[in-house]
Design a protein around this motif. Structure first.
Motif, PDB file in Angstrom:
ATOM      1  N   MET A  35       0.836  -1.196   0.000  1.00  0.00           N
ATOM      2  CA  MET A  35       0.000   0.000   0.000  1.00  0.00           C
ATOM      3  C   MET A  35       0.879   1.257   0.000  1.00  0.00           C
ATOM      4  SD  MET A  35      -2.596   1.345   2.917  1.00  0.00           S
ATOM      5  CE  MET A  35      -1.210   1.863   3.888  1.00  0.00           C
ATOM      6  N   MET A  36       1.885   1.282   0.866  1.00  0.00           N
ATOM      7  CA  MET A  36       2.779   2.437   0.935  1.00  0.00           C
ATOM      8  C   MET A  36       3.552   2.611  -0.375  1.00  0.00           C
ATOM      9  SD  MET A  36       2.370   3.989   3.772  1.00  0.00           S
ATOM     10  CE  MET A  36       3.844   4.974   3.961  1.00  0.00           C
ATOM     11  N   SER A  37       3.961   1.500  -0.970  1.00  0.00           N
ATOM     12  CA  SER A  37       4.676   1.565  -2.235  1.00  0.00           C
ATOM     13  C   SER A  37       3.806   2.195  -3.326  1.00  0.00           C
ATOM     14  CB  SER A  37       5.116   0.164  -2.654  1.00  0.00           C
ATOM     15  OG  SER A  37       5.640   0.175  -3.966  1.00  0.00           O
ATOM     16  N   GLY A  38       2.551   1.753  -3.400  1.00  0.00           N
ATOM     17  CA  GLY A  38       1.651   2.279  -4.425  1.00  0.00           C
ATOM     18  C   GLY A  38       1.336   3.754  -4.231  1.00  0.00           C
ATOM     19  N   PHE A  39       0.999   4.142  -3.008  1.00  0.00           N
ATOM     20  CA  PHE A  39       0.709   5.560  -2.764  1.00  0.00           C
ATOM     21  C   PHE A  39       1.952   6.414  -2.970  1.00  0.00           C
ATOM     22  CE2 PHE A  39      -3.176   4.372  -0.185  1.00  0.00           C
ATOM     23  CZ  PHE A  39      -4.061   4.984  -1.048  1.00  0.00           C
ATOM     24  N   GLY A  40       3.105   5.902  -2.570  1.00  0.00           N
ATOM     25  CA  GLY A  40       4.352   6.640  -2.807  1.00  0.00           C
ATOM     26  C   GLY A  40       4.625   6.819  -4.289  1.00  0.00           C
ATOM     27  N   GLU A  41       4.348   5.766  -5.060  1.00  0.00           N
ATOM     28  CA  GLU A  41       4.551   5.829  -6.507  1.00  0.00           C
ATOM     29  C   GLU A  41       3.616   6.867  -7.140  1.00  0.00           C
ATOM     30  OE1 GLU A  41       6.585   4.887  -9.834  1.00  0.00           O
ATOM     31  OE2 GLU A  41       6.995   4.053  -7.857  1.00  0.00           O
ATOM     32  N   ILE A  42       2.360   6.862  -6.706  1.00  0.00           N
ATOM     33  CA  ILE A  42       1.386   7.806  -7.269  1.00  0.00           C
ATOM     34  C   ILE A  42       1.739   9.237  -6.896  1.00  0.00           C
ATOM     35  CG2 ILE A  42      -1.024   8.556  -7.151  1.00  0.00           C
ATOM     36  CD1 ILE A  42      -1.732   5.539  -6.769  1.00  0.00           C
ATOM     37  N   MET A  43       2.100   9.453  -5.650  1.00  0.00           N
ATOM     38  CA  MET A  43       2.361  10.821  -5.177  1.00  0.00           C
ATOM     39  C   MET A  43       3.720  11.349  -5.606  1.00  0.00           C
ATOM     40  SD  MET A  43       0.693  10.705  -1.433  1.00  0.00           S
ATOM     41  CE  MET A  43      -1.037  10.349  -1.200  1.00  0.00           C
ATOM     42  N   SER A  44       4.559  10.481  -6.167  1.00  0.00           N
ATOM     43  CA  SER A  44       5.864  10.939  -6.640  1.00  0.00           C
ATOM     44  C   SER A  44       5.727  11.806  -7.891  1.00  0.00           C
ATOM     45  CB  SER A  44       6.774   9.748  -6.939  1.00  0.00           C
ATOM     46  OG  SER A  44       6.345   9.074  -8.103  1.00  0.00           O
ATOM     47  N   GLY A  45       4.628  11.629  -8.608  1.00  0.00           N
ATOM     48  CA  GLY A  45       4.414  12.407  -9.825  1.00  0.00           C
ATOM     49  C   GLY A  45       4.905  11.702 -11.076  1.00  0.00           C
ATOM     50  N   THR A  46       5.824  10.779 -10.951  1.00  0.00           N
ATOM     51  CA  THR A  46       6.325  10.015 -12.094  1.00  0.00           C
ATOM     52  C   THR A  46       5.988   8.548 -11.853  1.00  0.00           C
ATOM     53  OG1 THR A  46       8.466   9.767 -11.023  1.00  0.00           O
ATOM     54  CG2 THR A  46       8.211  11.615 -12.546  1.00  0.00           C
TER      55      THR A  46
ATOM     56  N   LEU B  14       2.190  -4.052 -10.037  1.00  0.00           N
ATOM     57  CA  LEU B  14       2.631  -5.072  -9.076  1.00  0.00           C
ATOM     58  C   LEU B  14       1.990  -4.827  -7.709  1.00  0.00           C
ATOM     59  CD1 LEU B  14       4.426  -7.475  -8.240  1.00  0.00           C
ATOM     60  CD2 LEU B  14       6.220  -5.801  -7.739  1.00  0.00           C
ATOM     61  N   ASP B  15       1.969  -3.569  -7.261  1.00  0.00           N
ATOM     62  CA  ASP B  15       1.354  -3.232  -5.976  1.00  0.00           C
ATOM     63  C   ASP B  15      -0.136  -3.586  -5.972  1.00  0.00           C
ATOM     64  OD1 ASP B  15       3.786  -2.230  -5.063  1.00  0.00           O
ATOM     65  OD2 ASP B  15       3.322  -0.176  -5.681  1.00  0.00           O
ATOM     66  N   ILE B  16      -0.827  -3.263  -7.047  1.00  0.00           N
ATOM     67  CA  ILE B  16      -2.259  -3.575  -7.153  1.00  0.00           C
ATOM     68  C   ILE B  16      -2.480  -5.087  -7.166  1.00  0.00           C
ATOM     69  CG2 ILE B  16      -4.211  -3.516  -8.768  1.00  0.00           C
ATOM     70  CD1 ILE B  16      -3.380  -0.633  -9.437  1.00  0.00           C
ATOM     71  N   THR B  17      -1.645  -5.807  -7.889  1.00  0.00           N
ATOM     72  CA  THR B  17      -1.783  -7.263  -7.970  1.00  0.00           C
ATOM     73  C   THR B  17      -1.591  -7.914  -6.599  1.00  0.00           C
ATOM     74  OG1 THR B  17      -0.964  -7.205 -10.242  1.00  0.00           O
ATOM     75  CG2 THR B  17      -0.913  -9.339  -9.112  1.00  0.00           C
ATOM     76  N   VAL B  18      -0.591  -7.475  -5.861  1.00  0.00           N
ATOM     77  CA  VAL B  18      -0.336  -8.042  -4.533  1.00  0.00           C
ATOM     78  C   VAL B  18      -1.479  -7.694  -3.583  1.00  0.00           C
ATOM     79  CG1 VAL B  18       1.210  -7.994  -2.547  1.00  0.00           C
ATOM     80  CG2 VAL B  18       2.160  -8.103  -4.854  1.00  0.00           C
ATOM     81  N   LEU B  19      -1.967  -6.450  -3.635  1.00  0.00           N
ATOM     82  CA  LEU B  19      -3.097  -6.074  -2.780  1.00  0.00           C
ATOM     83  C   LEU B  19      -4.336  -6.896  -3.132  1.00  0.00           C
ATOM     84  CD1 LEU B  19      -2.810  -2.186  -2.489  1.00  0.00           C
ATOM     85  CD2 LEU B  19      -2.205  -3.916  -0.793  1.00  0.00           C
ATOM     86  N   ALA B  20      -4.570  -7.119  -4.413  1.00  0.00           N
ATOM     87  CA  ALA B  20      -5.719  -7.941  -4.830  1.00  0.00           C
ATOM     88  C   ALA B  20      -5.558  -9.375  -4.336  1.00  0.00           C
ATOM     89  CB  ALA B  20      -5.866  -7.909  -6.347  1.00  0.00           C
ATOM     90  N   ALA B  21      -4.352  -9.902  -4.372  1.00  0.00           N
ATOM     91  CA  ALA B  21      -4.110 -11.266  -3.880  1.00  0.00           C
ATOM     92  C   ALA B  21      -4.373 -11.352  -2.373  1.00  0.00           C
ATOM     93  CB  ALA B  21      -2.679 -11.695  -4.196  1.00  0.00           C
TER      94      ALA B  21
END
Length: 159
Positions: A117-128, A136-143
């Motif tokens: 979760m932290m990885s995904g939000f960090g990735e989104i908020m980084s701007g790039t 990958l983050d979404i897939t793991v959270l879905a699993a």
């Protein structure tokens, strides 16, 4: 009331899941609004936040469902929730960055949903946004969501 009701328990369960999912979105929406308006935090792409936030909320709802079905009393579920949530937040990088923990703890954190979760939000908020990391983050959270939901469904008791 449930015993005398002609409704099947799956519909009651779906009703609860949808209600808690919507409640989760209200909470996340308020949090993101406060972060943006009062603290001027850059949130990144809104579409990414909506999609990723939905997976995070689904995970939280399924975790709550699993804990509720594993517990026999309300007090037991409260204690179990506190232990699971606080412990996993510590291991998952919520309270402190994973950069400062030993390598073994970094490996352990890969089995914790909060890390992803932290990885995904960090990735989104980084701007790039790196789409492959976010996927990958979404897939793991879905699993994790599916595993928690299956455990919850296997342990649901009929009253």
């Amino acid at each position: 009331r449930l015993l005398s009701s002609p409704i099947h328990k799956i519909y009651v369960l779906l009703g609860y899941l949808v209600a808690y999912f919507l409640l989760g979105w209200i909470q996340l929406g308020v949090l993101l609004t406060v972060l943006s308006v009062f603290f001027h935090v850059y949130l990144g792409n809104v579409i990414h936040i909506l999609v990723f936030g939905s997976f995070v909320i689904g995970l939280v709802v399924s975790l709550g469902f699993m804990i509720a079905t594993l517990s026999h009393t309300k007090k037991q579920s409260e204690v179990f929730s506190a232990i699971v949530i606080v412990g996993s937040c510590m291991l998952g990088g919520i309270y402190w960055p994973l950069d400062i923990v030993p390598d073994i703890m970094k490996k352990v954190s890969l089995a914790i949903p909060q890390t992803w979760m932290m990885s995904g939000f960090g990735e989104i908020m980084s701007g790039t946004v790196n789409q492959s990391i976010l996927l990958l983050d979404i897939t793991v959270l879905a699993a994790f969501t599916i595993v928690f939901m299956v455990i919850g469904l296997k342990n649901i008791r009929s009253y």
